[in-house]
Design an enzyme around this catalytic site. Structure first.
Site, PDB file in Angstrom:
ATOM      1  N   CYS A 221     147.113  53.452 -39.441  1.00  0.00           N
ATOM      2  CA  CYS A 221     147.261  53.299 -40.852  1.00  0.00           C
ATOM      3  C   CYS A 221     145.852  53.548 -41.807  1.00  0.00           C
ATOM      4  O   CYS A 221     145.130  52.704 -41.648  1.00  0.00           O
ATOM      5  CB  CYS A 221     148.016  51.931 -41.456  1.00  0.00           C
ATOM      6  SG  CYS A 221     148.695  52.052 -43.131  1.00  0.00           S
TER       7      CYS A 221
ATOM      8  N   CYS B 231     145.140  92.318 -35.544  1.00  0.00           N
ATOM      9  CA  CYS B 231     144.828  90.814 -35.907  1.00  0.00           C
ATOM     10  C   CYS B 231     146.381  90.115 -36.094  1.00  0.00           C
ATOM     11  O   CYS B 231     146.358  88.982 -36.223  1.00  0.00           O
ATOM     12  CB  CYS B 231     144.122  90.937 -37.012  1.00  0.00           C
ATOM     13  SG  CYS B 231     144.955  91.505 -38.472  1.00  0.00           S
TER      14      CYS B 231
END
Ligand SMILES: Cc1cc2nc3c(=O)[nH]c(=O)nc-3n(C[C@H](O)[C@H](O)[C@H](O)COP(=O)(O)OP(=O)(O)OC[C@H]3O[C@@H](n4cnc5c(N)ncnc54)[C@H](O)[C@@H]3O)c2cc1C
Ligand SMILES: Cc1cc2nc3c(=O)[nH]c(=O)nc-3n(C[C@H](O)[C@H](O)[C@H](O)COP(=O)(O)O)c2cc1C
Ligand code: SF4
Lengths: 454, 422
Positions: free
Chosen positions: B135, B382
């Site tokens: 947390c 790409c």
């Protein structure tokens, strides 16, 4: 059978003439649509807008919560972008080329988004533009229609003082006096004109008619340049017997009455024939129907394949319950006691194609009769040929001729809009006004001493 | 039909979908509704010393009109009394014995407190424990939560305390607020944890209200760093999960994958990278428990299509497909190809390649539609144009190898092969 006014109740009029393209109900609704936009590069919609509004940019500015930027993007390309969002035949302009059409998906509602972005700016008069320092130049614009207003705004932004001479009592031209009431209201037109003039530097003189109260020579004398944006005039005559009977009306006059006198005060027949199938014919037919005419028949010489109006416009007329009579050419209007009772038509059929590929209607030799009590003529409009020729302006059948720079044959006199193109759309007139302003600015730069004055 | 049943350290559930420890699992009412909807299990909202929450608590990142692409909270652990939580857990276990009931814990920082809490929870009949070391807000100030997870040695120590006492499986939930989860993961595995889960939320600021200039969420004019989750964090979670699957120590224990899982595809991806079960929080906070139906049906249909009969047949199958950059084949080359019949002329591929990639797309002006075509000799393969293209199969990448053999970067250098000259 009779031509009467006050056919409907106030609520019925209200309903019949309510906005045909209602706006987005909420910002969220606009955002859903805006977020569909792909933000195309060198966008087809932008190329298909005669004023080249950067559509992807203004839509993106809606999504980024930049309403001022969005309105500015639209209005800097098209100062009547608000009005255009309501009246443009977008199915053949921007929306017609939206790439979604190629995916068989509904195109982006560009006009509706454009309305969303401009409406507030116009009603609240956002100061989106600032004038450049004064150039000490004065330009006269004749006609406060879309062409004249667009030219005036562009000039004033550059620091030129503009005076508009307008023969009517309101600005907006056919926007105010001609376009169907369910597309744009006279009130909106007035707000739009006020928004345009709120820039400053633009004075509109109403009830000033070129050729009557002012002369072109005077304007040439008093100003550094003159821009003519006088539009076109009344409907073409049909040149058939019976045209002077009571109950034969010009479409432009009919619509003018609706827009200036209001719905209840405008008389309409029980059985109305509308002649022609351009935008004006559609508007006259649908509005006759909406005023309470029982039967409206549109009479057209050719077939649906040749219509000059768009399919979307035709659909409006059909949905309104207007009847379409194809291949029917008016031959004679008959009457009793001076009042219209019948329209006689020649039955046509399609013949050979002409040079443009449109098949020419030819007579079959047969005729038929329509029982009517009103005939509305919308077979095209006529330029102000007398006024134009009388001022030694070069023209073709009354359409003013301009050169590549936007100039007429008279030095320092420029023209644009319907009076040059013979009658297109508002958006074309707006672009013409921009082009005219550009030409005038060029002219003022090189001919700084122009004018018979000083 | 594929068998979706999961077995995590002996904790069984009819499907691999557990609700992550969070508001959806913080009371009996929710958990019963979740079980009725079909969820395989829950990790009960973290228990510890009762705390008090503030208001407001959440904020989010919207993207192009889609809400909650990323979600952020400043809540703490359970704010309900421990005894009520324990009673409700027992009741849920009794009513749905076939579902996994794991309870998340964050005791105060002492061995005794941990032992006490573990004993109480085990009494409920729960099937497992999850240690909340992740947390990222609120608890750290008290020496708990992320602070524990961020320091491998403290984490190991706490896990050792826990293992002294626990008789049911212990899962340690890792925080992503570290540069690598492997050191803390190794420490807790060495400390004895039976399993791992990740990720918890990532520290964040989602945005600022540009009128008030107060960051979100606004608590009386102030804000704090929150914990980020939802679809936006999935790629980060997948990468962290993979590092656990690749490590020889952490890969010894099963992992429950968490972070941005909203669809069956997300779940399949987590499992392909080594997760034995998956946990979901934001997606149910946005849509409710009903999404479980498609989570199960979609996974089952995919498994049938791929011929996987059980989860074990595909768990971890993509781990070995991740390699090191130096081992990639430089001779592999692809070029983009535009299917002109599918092109809608939006120009997005063009402007992306032209402005930001390799200027490999030609524009042939048209009114209103331009034509775009790839110049293959300049295309570096790409993927950018394909990624921005709005039509799914319009741009495809076609293989055009630069050589038959596999050549990696080391070999490339060794042979002195030519680099780009432009
Ligand atoms: C019935 C009808 C419906 C239409 N519907 C649409 C539509 O839905 N969408 C669309 O885009 N377009 C529509 N149009 C076309 C559009 O209205 C015109 O293209 C546009 O208004 C042209 O602008 P303009 O400024 O050139 O001329 P106009 O709008 O005609 O403006 C000319 C102005 O000059 C003034 N003027 C004229 N003569 C003189 C003079 N001698 N002295 C001083 N002032 C003068 C006029 O009063 C007027 O204000 C429609 C036209 C008609 C007739
Ligand atoms: C409002 C909220 C409260 C949370 N509380 C806890 C908690 O008490 N204990 C815990 O271990 N994780 C808690 N989390 C983290 C979730 O269990 C989960 O790890 C994280 O949200 C990532 O998953 P998701 O992307 O599916 O939401 C909380 C998350 C949210 C959104
Ligand atoms: S793959 Fe990359 S380099 Fe090749 S055309 Fe597409 S964007 Fe350009």
């Amino acid at each position: 059978m009779a031509i009467v006014n006050n056919r409907l109740t106030a609520e019925q009029y209200e309903q019949n003439f309510s906005d045909i393209h209602p706006p987005f109900e909420s910002r969220e609704a606009a955002l859903i649509e805006a977020n569909r936009c792909l933000f195309c590069y060198d966008a087809p919609c932008m190329k298909s807008c005669p004023t080249s509004i950067d559509v992807p940019k203004f839509i993106r500015q809606i999504t980024t919560d930049n309403p001022k930027g969005s309105a500015h993007t639209i209005l800097s390309a098209n100062i009547l972008g608000g009005g255009c969002s309501k009246v443009c035949p977008v199915e053949k302009l921007c929306e017609g080329s939206c790439v979604y059409n190629l995916m068989n998906e509904p195109p982006i509602s560009i006009a509706k988004l454009q309305r969303f972005s401009t409406e507030k700016a116009i009603t609240e008069k956002w100061p989106l533009f600032r004038r450049k320092p004064s150039k000490n130049k004065k330009v006269a614009v004749v006609g406060a229609g879309p062409a004249g207003l667009s030219c005036a705004h562009a000039l004033s932004r550059e620091g030129v003082e503009v005076t508009i001479y307008e023969k009517e009592s309101k600005g907006g031209g056919l926007m105010t006096y001609g376009i169907a009431a369910y597309k744009v209201t006279p009130q909106f037109c007035e707000e739009e004109v006020d928004f345009i003039t709120s820039l400053g530097g633009i004075t509109i003189k109403y009830h000033q008619e070129l050729g009557k109260t002012v002369s072109l020579a005077d304007l040439q004398h008093q100003y550094d340049a003159v821009y003519l944006g006088i539009g076109v005039g009344l409907a073409r005559q049909l040149d058939i017997p019976g045209e002077t009977l009571h109950g034969v009306e010009d479409a432009i006059r009919f619509i003018y009455n609706i827009r200036t006198n209001g719905y209840p005060a405008t008389p309409v027949g029980d059985k109305v024939a509308v002649i022609g199938l351009g935008m004006t014919a559609i508007d006259a037919a649908t509005q006759a129907k909406r005023l309470g005419a029982r039967e409206v028949t549109i009479v057209y010489r050719r077939t649906q394949a040749e219509i000059p109006c768009t399919e979307a416009e035709l659909a409006i007329a059909k949905l309104d319950g207007c009847r379409l009579l194809w291949l029917a050419a008016p031959q004679e209007i008959r009457g009793e006691n001076g009042h219209v009772t019948q329209l006689v038509c020649r039955q046509m059929q399609l013949g050979e194609a002409d040079a443009s590929g449109r098949r020419i209607p030819v007579e079959t030799g047969e005729t038929f009769v329509l029982e009517v009590d009103m005939v509305i003529k919308a077979a095209g409009q006529m330029p102000f040929e007398g006024l134009i020729s009388g001022n030694q302006l070069e023209n073709r059948y009354g359409k003013i001729t301009i050169d590549a720079t936007g100039s007429t044959n008279l030095r320092g006199v420029f023209a644009g809009g319907d009076c040059v193109n013979g009658g297109k759309e508002v958006v074309d007139a707006v672009q013409a006004g921009k082009d005219g302003a550009k030409a005038i600015l060029e002219f003022l730069k090189y001919f700084s001493g122009f004018g018979l004055h000083g | 039909m594929a068998d979706l049943s999961a077995n995590f350290l002996g904790i069984k559930s009819p499907n691999p979908y557990w609700l992550a420890s969070a508001p959806p699992t913080d009371k009996q009412y929710n958990v019963l509704r979740a079980f009725e909807a079909g969820w395989g299990g829950v990790v009960w909202k973290t228990l510890g010393s009762q705390i008090k929450n503030v208001s407001s608590r959440y904020s989010s990142v919207d993207y192009n009109g889609n809400r909650m692409m990323g979600f952020n909270n400043i809540e703490l652990i359970s704010d309900r009394p421990l005894d009520i939580n324990l009673r409700e857990i027992a009741e849920c276990v009794r009513l749905f014995p076939d579902r996994a009931m794991v309870v998340s814990l964050m005791a105060d920082n002492s061995r005794e407190k941990w032992h006490e809490l573990i004993a109480q929870v085990e009494d409920t009949g729960a099937h497992g424990l999850e240690l909340n070391f992740g947390c990222p807000h609120g608890m750290t100030e008290r020496g708990m939560g992320a602070a524990v997870g961020q320091d491998p040695e403290i984490a190991r120590m706490v896990v050792e305390w826990v293992m002294e006492k626990a008789t049911i499986p212990v899962i340690t939930k890792l925080t992503p607020n570290v540069h690598s989860v492997v050191p803390s993961g190794r420490a807790v595995v060495e400390g004895g944890t039976n399993g791992l889960s990740l990720i918890n939320t990532i520290q964040s600021i989602t945005g600022i209200d540009l009128d008030t200039l107060v960051p979100n969420p606004n608590v009386a004019g102030k804000s704090v760093f929150g914990g980020y989750c939802g679809p936006a964090v999935k790629p980060i979670a997948l990468k962290m999960l993979t590092t656990l699957s690749q490590d020889p120590v952490t890969s010894r224990v099963p992992v429950s994958g968490i972070g941005g899982i909203s669809t069956w595809k997300d779940a399949a991806e987590f499992m392909l990278l080594g997760a034995t079960t998956v946990q979901v929080c934001t997606a149910v906070m946005k849509h409710g428990f009903r999404i479980i139906e498609d989570l199960c049906e979609g996974l089952s249909n995919w498994m049938d299509e791929k011929g996987f009969r059980t989860l074990d047949e595909f768990i971890g199958k993509s781990v070995h497909k991740l390699t090191h950059w130096e081992d990639l084949d430089i001779n592999y080359h692809i070029v983009a190809q535009i299917d002109q019949t599918k092109c809608i002329h939006c120009g997005l591929c063009y402007i992306a390649c032209e402005d930001t990639s390799h200027q490999s797309i030609d524009l042939l002006y048209g009114n209103p539609y331009n034509t775009y075509s790839i110049r293959e000799e300049d295309c570096v393969g790409c993927n950018l144009c394909k990624l921005v293209c709005p039509v799914d199969t319009c741009i495809t990448m076609v293989e055009q190898r630069r050589g038959d053999e596999y050549v990696n970067w080391m070999e490339f250098q060794r042979r002195g092969l030519p680099l780009n000259d432009h």
